[in-house]
Motif scaffolding. Structure first.
Motif, mmCIF file in Angstrom:
data_model
loop_
_atom_site.group_PDB
_atom_site.id
_atom_site.type_symbol
_atom_site.label_atom_id
_atom_site.label_comp_id
_atom_site.label_asym_id
_atom_site.label_seq_id
_atom_site.Cartn_x
_atom_site.Cartn_y
_atom_site.Cartn_z
ATOM 1 N N PRO A 1 45.877 34.562 43.952
ATOM 2 C CA PRO A 1 46.125 35.569 45.059
ATOM 3 C C PRO A 1 47.553 36.314 45.039
ATOM 4 C CG PRO A 1 45.135 33.421 45.991
ATOM 5 C CD PRO A 1 45.582 33.019 44.700
ATOM 6 N N LEU A 2 48.611 35.347 44.873
ATOM 7 C CA LEU A 2 49.725 36.168 44.467
ATOM 8 C C LEU A 2 50.096 36.443 43.363
ATOM 9 C CD1 LEU A 2 51.981 34.434 47.489
ATOM 10 C CD2 LEU A 2 50.729 36.516 47.498
ATOM 11 N N ILE A 3 50.117 35.598 42.146
ATOM 12 C CA ILE A 3 50.011 35.859 41.043
ATOM 13 C C ILE A 3 49.008 36.301 40.303
ATOM 14 C CG2 ILE A 3 51.131 34.957 38.590
ATOM 15 C CD1 ILE A 3 53.107 33.414 40.348
ATOM 16 N N PRO A 4 48.385 37.493 40.301
ATOM 17 C CA PRO A 4 47.122 37.581 39.645
ATOM 18 C C PRO A 4 47.320 37.246 38.124
ATOM 19 C CG PRO A 4 48.176 39.842 40.398
ATOM 20 C CD PRO A 4 49.265 38.651 40.641
ATOM 21 N N PHE A 5 45.902 36.879 37.894
ATOM 22 C CA PHE A 5 45.895 36.601 36.361
ATOM 23 C C PHE A 5 45.524 37.764 35.493
ATOM 24 C CE2 PHE A 5 44.077 32.643 38.455
ATOM 25 C CZ PHE A 5 45.117 31.861 38.372
ATOM 26 N N GLY A 6 45.106 38.794 35.929
ATOM 27 C CA GLY A 6 45.301 39.980 35.124
ATOM 28 C C GLY A 6 46.252 40.906 35.648
ATOM 29 N N ASN A 7 46.333 42.121 35.191
ATOM 30 C CA ASN A 7 47.419 42.917 35.657
ATOM 31 C C ASN A 7 46.718 44.279 35.570
ATOM 32 O OD1 ASN A 7 49.908 43.685 36.868
ATOM 33 N ND2 ASN A 7 50.980 43.814 34.906
ATOM 34 N N PRO A 8 45.853 44.412 36.450
ATOM 35 C CA PRO A 8 45.089 45.901 36.369
ATOM 36 C C PRO A 8 45.753 46.935 36.683
ATOM 37 C CG PRO A 8 44.355 44.588 38.386
ATOM 38 C CD PRO A 8 45.334 43.637 37.429
ATOM 39 N N ALA A 9 45.510 47.910 36.130
ATOM 40 C CA ALA A 9 45.921 49.216 36.477
ATOM 41 C C ALA A 9 46.104 49.538 38.200
ATOM 42 C CB ALA A 9 45.208 50.615 35.983
ATOM 43 N N GLY A 10 47.601 49.942 38.466
ATOM 44 C CA GLY A 10 47.689 50.138 39.860
ATOM 45 C C GLY A 10 48.338 48.865 40.528
ATOM 46 N N HIS A 11 48.361 47.805 39.962
ATOM 47 C CA HIS A 11 49.117 46.652 40.655
ATOM 48 C C HIS A 11 50.573 46.851 40.603
ATOM 49 C CE1 HIS A 11 49.614 42.446 42.033
ATOM 50 N NE2 HIS A 11 50.368 42.379 41.155
ATOM 51 N N ASP B 1 40.007 37.921 44.436
ATOM 52 C CA ASP B 1 39.681 38.059 43.039
ATOM 53 C C ASP B 1 41.065 37.904 42.148
ATOM 54 O OD1 ASP B 1 39.567 39.073 40.573
ATOM 55 O OD2 ASP B 1 38.480 40.856 40.957
ATOM 56 N N PRO B 2 41.048 36.819 41.272
ATOM 57 C CA PRO B 2 42.391 36.507 40.991
ATOM 58 C C PRO B 2 42.636 37.558 39.631
ATOM 59 C CG PRO B 2 40.582 35.070 39.792
ATOM 60 C CD PRO B 2 39.931 35.891 41.173
ATOM 61 N N GLY B 3 41.816 38.427 39.353
ATOM 62 C CA GLY B 3 42.393 39.255 38.366
ATOM 63 C C GLY B 3 43.093 40.552 39.019
ATOM 64 N N ARG B 4 42.906 40.589 40.306
ATOM 65 C CA ARG B 4 43.635 41.667 40.962
ATOM 66 C C ARG B 4 44.690 41.157 41.955
ATOM 67 N NH1 ARG B 4 42.659 44.310 45.886
ATOM 68 N NH2 ARG B 4 40.997 43.722 46.946
ATOM 69 N N GLY B 5 44.404 39.948 42.453
ATOM 70 C CA GLY B 5 45.127 39.529 43.458
ATOM 71 C C GLY B 5 45.439 40.007 44.764
#
Length: 174
Positions: free
Chosen positions: A14-24, A144-148
């Motif tokens: 939730p706070l540290i997303p596993f992905g770093n998608p564009a816009g994060h 979603d853990p990829g976006r947080g």
């Protein structure tokens, strides 16, 4: 102690997303982790701190980070030290019914108060268990853990918290 609803907050996912998608958003300034700091901390969006503080609830860490969440994550978000759920020694043992190992500890910790559980591991079995036993007094909110966790998530949680207790229903986001 207050009767305000609780918000149990997990860190990883939730706070540290596993992905770093564009816009994060990540921390905008230069940062070099110290020897005891998590190098993923810049993935925590500091803009979430004021949003979380503004919610009509009591924030509680529900993470395996334990007290380290107060030492690292809380200052990053501009939050005060929060209460921390202590997990039982049997926390690694799944309950056997498909629910998450955190769920029953959180229900016990809430001691009858309404609560929101924000975690990336909330699953269908947790929602069924909560629906059948918590009479709408809990929102089990999967991130979603990829976006947080993002502002729209906090807004949805705030809308649920703003409802009168008798009007709250378990939601099924995520």
């Amino acid at each position: 102690m207050t009767d305000a609803p609780l918000l149990f907050l997990d860190v990883d996912g939730p706070l540290i997303p596993f992905g770093n998608p564009a816009g994060h958003r990540t921390y905008p300034g230069p940062w070099t982790p110290g020897p005891h700091e998590n190098p993923l901390l810049p993935r925590v969006d500091p803009a979430l701190g004021p949003l979380l503080r503004a919610l009509p609830c009591e924030l509680v860490w529900a993470t395996t980070w334990g007290a380290e969440a107060n030492a690292s994550v809380a200052p990053w978000l501009g939050l005060p030290a929060l209460p921390v759920v202590e997990w039982p020694d049997t926390a690694d043992e799944p309950p056997g019914d498909g629910t998450h190992w955190k769920l029953r500890t959180l229900v016990a910790w809430a001691a009858g108060r309404s609560f929101v559980w924000v975690d990336d591991e909330v699953g269908p079995a947790d929602r069924v268990w909560g629906r059948d036993r918590l009479a709408g007094a809990a929102l089990l909110y999967r991130v979603d853990p990829g976006r947080g966790l993002r502002g729209d998530d906090v807004e949805a949680i705030g809308a649920w918290l703003a409802r009168p207790c008798s009007a709250r229903r378990p939601a099924t986001p995520g």
